[in-house]
Design a protein around this motif. Structure first.
Motif, PDB file in Angstrom:
ATOM      1  N   GLY A 177      34.569  41.975  38.912  1.00 21.60           N
ATOM      2  CA  GLY A 177      35.711  41.338  38.228  1.00 21.60           C
ATOM      3  C   GLY A 177      35.529  39.711  37.966  1.00 21.60           C
ATOM      4  O   GLY A 177      36.013  39.367  36.912  1.00 21.60           O
ATOM      5  N   SER A 178      34.400  39.111  38.603  1.00 27.13           N
ATOM      6  CA  SER A 178      34.111  37.938  38.528  1.00 27.13           C
ATOM      7  C   SER A 178      33.651  37.443  37.005  1.00 27.13           C
ATOM      8  O   SER A 178      33.449  36.223  36.452  1.00 27.13           O
ATOM      9  N   CYS A 189      33.140  33.729  44.129  1.00 28.85           N
ATOM     10  CA  CYS A 189      34.120  33.561  42.778  1.00 28.85           C
ATOM     11  C   CYS A 189      35.572  33.868  43.241  1.00 28.85           C
ATOM     12  O   CYS A 189      36.399  33.746  42.310  1.00 28.85           O
ATOM     13  N   ALA A 190      35.834  34.563  44.386  1.00 27.41           N
ATOM     14  CA  ALA A 190      37.174  34.737  44.782  1.00 27.41           C
ATOM     15  C   ALA A 190      37.629  33.657  45.431  1.00 27.41           C
ATOM     16  O   ALA A 190      37.258  32.770  46.105  1.00 27.41           O
ATOM     17  N   ALA A 191      39.224  33.337  45.049  1.00 21.73           N
ATOM     18  CA  ALA A 191      40.019  32.567  45.718  1.00 21.73           C
ATOM     19  C   ALA A 191      40.254  33.103  47.287  1.00 21.73           C
ATOM     20  O   ALA A 191      39.855  33.941  47.494  1.00 21.73           O
ATOM     21  N   ALA A 192      40.961  32.194  47.878  1.00 22.26           N
ATOM     22  CA  ALA A 192      41.119  32.534  49.287  1.00 22.26           C
ATOM     23  C   ALA A 192      41.719  33.812  49.460  1.00 22.26           C
ATOM     24  O   ALA A 192      41.313  34.486  50.478  1.00 22.26           O
ATOM     25  N   TRP A 214      44.013  30.790  41.195  1.00 20.35           N
ATOM     26  CA  TRP A 214      43.380  31.813  40.775  1.00 20.35           C
ATOM     27  C   TRP A 214      43.982  32.773  39.778  1.00 20.35           C
ATOM     28  O   TRP A 214      45.254  32.350  39.496  1.00 20.35           O
ATOM     29  N   ARG A 215      43.390  33.833  39.290  1.00 21.30           N
ATOM     30  CA  ARG A 215      43.857  34.661  38.223  1.00 21.30           C
ATOM     31  C   ARG A 215      43.634  36.242  38.623  1.00 21.30           C
ATOM     32  O   ARG A 215      42.450  36.501  39.182  1.00 21.30           O
ATOM     33  N   HIS A 216      44.490  37.136  38.190  1.00 20.95           N
ATOM     34  CA  HIS A 216      44.269  38.315  38.707  1.00 20.95           C
ATOM     35  C   HIS A 216      43.259  39.007  37.424  1.00 20.95           C
ATOM     36  O   HIS A 216      43.570  38.494  36.373  1.00 20.95           O
ATOM     37  N   VAL A 217      42.461  39.778  37.874  1.00 19.40           N
ATOM     38  CA  VAL A 217      41.461  40.424  36.799  1.00 19.40           C
ATOM     39  C   VAL A 217      41.439  42.060  37.210  1.00 19.40           C
ATOM     40  O   VAL A 217      41.181  42.385  38.254  1.00 19.40           O
TER      41      VAL A 217
END
Length: 368
Positions: free
Chosen positions: A259-260, A174-177, A124-127
């Motif tokens: 964010g996604s 679209c969010a990681a865990a 995952w990446r921070h947005v």
């Protein structure tokens, strides 16, 4: 300003009007091909359904969108993220097995399948979003890294958000865990007076966040991830949710939804399927009877307008009495609050408009 929402119903008396052709015409009418460039890595964001569920979008329908994307020279791939709860899609191995079992293989759907947050949900990446609940959100790496997306959502009810459509498909989907944990943080389960101390929840808690004290279950909220395994499996209905926190939960969802797609302005198209409108999310390992008749398919560039139009069209139907719907059967009645009394899913639409995800004002364009 109104957003256009394109709509086709399910009436059909000729081969030209079958569902396959209707889907292709919707794609063309909305102009989704215009956002795609040669070699774009284009995610087709789906929910493949939990094993035992059968109300997810038919992979034959998905194939039509895959083919339309491929015609532009872009490179489509099917995608979703692993689940927070411990079911058949908690890791990528089980997730892909479940998706293939449900028909989402290359032979049927025509595209490779990539679980966007990696083997165990740690890709995952921070947005940066800079909003009320989150300054930044944790979006699956392969969704953030894609060039464009087609978001295909089965519109249905949901116990925590009232309904699940395009906004929820972006937010949880679209969010990681760790991002799913953040969204659920405000609405973790509670033990009520019906607890008999049977220990079922303790055995099923995947993170050992429950213990027995004085023959009653107790939740360690520092360890709880909000997966709701305990809620779904308690034989005494002794575990409930904090219903007064659901508005906050939905606002958190909307911030994740924004964010996604933040790095894909003008590069995301949306379709909602108003069929098999079940009372529950496709994350459950069953599919209850629909609460209204099948209606049709909608497409838009605006996820808020799309969900608003879908909500309105469903409420214009007369509800099925022999379903989980227990009130608001009449034309115009709010079907989702007729299932989930304590949740107003329209929070998603109102807050989505407030943060700039889209507009609730729409023009419904019915295709011939």
């Amino acid at each position: 300003m109104e957003s256009k929402v394109y709509f086709t119903d399910f009436r059909s008396r000729t081969p030209e009007d079958n569902k396959v052709n209707k889907i292709r015409r919707l794609f063309e009418a909305a102009g989704f091909g215009e956002m795609l460039q040669k070699d774009d890595l284009t995610g087709v964001k789906l929910h493949f359904g939990e094993e035992g569920n059968d109300s997810y979008i038919n992979p034959v329908f998905v194939r039509q969108i895959v083919d339309k994307i491929a015609e532009t020279g872009a490179k489509p791939f099917l995608t979703d993220t692993n689940t927070l709860y411990y079911g058949s899609r908690h890791d990528s191995v089980g997730h892909i097995k479940t998706a293939v079992l449900h028909g989402f293989d290359f032979a049927v759907a025509g595209a490779p399948l990539i679980i966007a947050d990696g083997l165990r949900g740690d890709n995952w990446r921070h947005v940066e979003v800079g909003l009320k609940h989150f300054q930044r959100v944790k979006i699956a790496g392969d969704i953030e890294g894609s060039d464009s997306m087609m978001v295909m959502s089965h519109f249905k009810g949901h116990g925590m958000s009232g309904f699940g459509g395009a906004i929820k498909n972006l937010a949880m989907g679209c969010a990681a865990a760790p991002g799913k944990v953040e969204q659920h943080e405000c609405a973790k389960p509670m033990i009520n007076e019906l607890c008999t101390g049977c220990g079922t929840c303790i055995e099923l808690c995947p993170v050992d966040a429950m213990v027995l004290e004085d023959q009653r279950a107790v939740i360690d909220y520092d360890g709880c991830i909000g997966c709701n395994n305990c809620v779904d499996n308690c034989p005494e209905s002794a575990i409930d949710l904090p219903w007064d926190k659901m508005e906050t939960f939905m606002e958190r969802m909307v911030e994740y939804a924004l964010g996604s797609v933040k790095n894909k302005e003008g590069k995301v198209g949306y379709m909602n399927f108003l069929m098999n409108v079940t009372p529950d999310c496709d994350c459950l390992p069953w599919s209850d009877r629909p609460i209204v008749p099948d209606i049709g398919i909608l497409a838009s560039w605006d996820p808020v307008a799309l969900d608003a139009a879908s909500y309105d069209l469903i409420n214009q139907e007369t509800g099925f009495e022999n379903s989980h719907l227990h009130k608001n059967y009449q034309h115009g009645g709010d079907k989702f609050q007729g299932v989930w009394d304590e949740v107003d899913g329209r929070v998603q639409i109102r807050y989505g408009e407030e943060v700039g995800l889209g507009t609730a004002d729409y023009e419904l364009v019915k295709l011939p």
